[in-house]
Enzyme design. Structure first.
Site, short mmCIF file in Angstrom:
data_model
loop_
_atom_site.label_atom_id
_atom_site.label_comp_id
_atom_site.label_asym_id
_atom_site.label_seq_id
_atom_site.Cartn_x
_atom_site.Cartn_y
_atom_site.Cartn_z
N GLY A 37 1.08 -1.40 -0.11
CA GLY A 37 0.24 -0.28 0.32
C GLY A 37 0.45 1.20 0.02
N ASP B 36 -2.75 6.34 -7.07
CA ASP B 36 -0.91 6.21 -6.55
C ASP B 36 -0.08 6.90 -7.62
OD1 ASP B 36 -1.84 4.47 -5.04
OD2 ASP B 36 -1.01 2.13 -5.94
N SER C 266 4.52 1.38 -3.57
CA SER C 266 6.10 0.82 -4.46
C SER C 266 5.80 0.83 -6.22
CB SER C 266 6.03 -0.38 -4.10
OG SER C 266 6.94 -1.63 -4.60
O1 PMV Z 1 -2.00 0.27 -4.40
P1 PMV Z 1 -2.52 0.17 -2.45
O2 PMV Z 1 -2.83 -0.53 -2.52
O3 PMV Z 1 -2.00 1.33 -2.21
O4 PMV Z 1 -4.24 0.49 -3.59
C1 PMV Z 1 -4.54 1.85 -3.95
C2 PMV Z 1 -6.25 2.01 -3.69
C3 PMV Z 1 -7.06 1.11 -4.14
O5 PMV Z 1 -8.15 2.41 -4.06
C4 PMV Z 1 -7.83 0.27 -3.16
C5 PMV Z 1 -7.44 0.84 -5.79
C6 PMV Z 1 -6.98 1.83 -6.59
O6 PMV Z 1 -6.79 1.25 -7.53
O7 PMV Z 1 -6.75 2.59 -6.57
#
Ligand code: PMV
Length: 312
Positions: free
Chosen positions: A103, A150, A106
């Site tokens: 999360g 992200d 990376s």
């Molecule tokens: O990559 P992570 O584990 O931080 O998760 C991203 C957040 C989610 O909302 C779960 C997925 C997304 O694509 O926004």
């Protein structure tokens, strides 16, 4: 020799709901980072890229990797965007201090670092927005239906209010906010958590849509709290968001244990962050309580605790 880096990230509020068009808030975490170095390769064919990742035990020419390999995918996408023409062979070395599948973004950070390094090496003019787009293409490999949060926060390297399909809004921050990031030590691929929510949404869309709306309301409230520098209000929003993520069934025993330990040790609010089912949680703390909450997280089983600040 050219080197470029990109930070990790945490989602403050709104994960999962953001996949369904609701807003979310995310901030860069500069205490961890991914870096890419581009230099002349000692040998090799023209146009060749030797990809090296000590963490992955990888040392391979780009042309020998499947195009779906995340490092190959971002390299190919960036070269296609840069169209450098014939070039002398290069060695591209990638390193990262960001824990994977936890999360902290990376995958996105590695992509952004590679795109930035190639852009500089070839004298390109790719801006944050284009680099974010390139990383987004690769995010599809990490998890099928990424919202794009992200790659956005990592490429822009600043707090963002994000809504899928819209230009990210850089966030004004009214005061310092101190966070601890507690690692359950359980690697949890985001794709699996996203799939779990998708299945529940398909089975009972009305209930899930209602939960997403409640999360969206918390995100809007938290944006105000960040603007005002109001730590108590933000803490309450985080706590409520965690309860809603538990309802979505993406938290885990390990995450809940760390969240409870943070609360009991006097955090202003705590929640899981990112895909969930493992990975990291975050706790908003006062400077007075920072050490005791950090100790409590470790006692409750956190394998790592990072400190980060969100500042004006
Ligand atoms: O990559 P992570 O584990 O931080 O998760 C991203 C957040 C989610 O909302 C779960 C997925 C997304 O694509 O926004």
């Amino acid at each position: 020799m050219i080197s470029a880096c990109a930070p990790g990230k945490i989602i403050l509020l709104g994960e999962h709901a953001v996949v369904y068009g609701r807003p979310a808030l995310a901030v860069p975490v500069r205490q961890v980072q991914a870096c890419a170095r581009v230099e002349a390769a000692p040998s090799g064919r023209a146009g060749g890229v030797l990809l090296i990742s000590p963490d992955l035990g990888l040392a391979s020419w780009l042309s020998d990797l499947p195009s779906s390999h995340p490092l190959a995918a971002i390299t190919l996408a960036t070269l296609a965007a840069l169209t450098p023409g014939p070039f002398a062979p290069v060695r591209l070395t990638v390193t990262s201090t960001i824990p994977v599948a936890s999360g902290l973004g990376s995958g996105a950070a590695v992509s952004v670092a590679i795109a930035r390094a190639l852009n500089q090496h070839f004298g390109g003019e790719l801006g944050h927005s284009r680099i974010s787009q390139l990383a987004f293409e690769v995010e599809h490999i990490h998890h099928g239906t990424p919202s794009g949060i992200d790659n956005t926060v990592v490429a822009f390297d600043r707090p963002v209010f994000f809504r899928r399909g819209e230009a990210p809004e850089p966030m004004a921050i009214g005061g310092p906010f101190h966070f601890l990031i507690g690692d359950t030590g359980v690697a949890a691929p985001t794709a699996e958590a996203v799939r779990r929510v998708r299945q529940r949404w398909q089975a009972d869309s009305a209930v899930l849509e209602a939960a997403f709306d409640r999360i969206a309301a918390l995100v809007l409230d938290a944006r105000q709290a960040l603007l005002q520098g109001n730590v108590d209000r933000l803490g309450a929003d985080l706590r409520h968001n965690h309860a809603l993520l538990q309802e979505l069934d993406v938290s885990s025993t390990g995450l809940d244990r760390l969240v409870q330990a943070a609360d009991a040790a006097g955090a202003l609010g705590a929640k899981m962050s990112g895909g969930g089912m493992g990975g990291n949680m975050i706790a908003l703390v006062s400077t007075e309580r920072r050490q005791s909450v950090s100790d409590a997280l470790r006692q409750a089983g956190a394998v790592g605790v990072l400190q980060t600040e969100v500042e004006p």
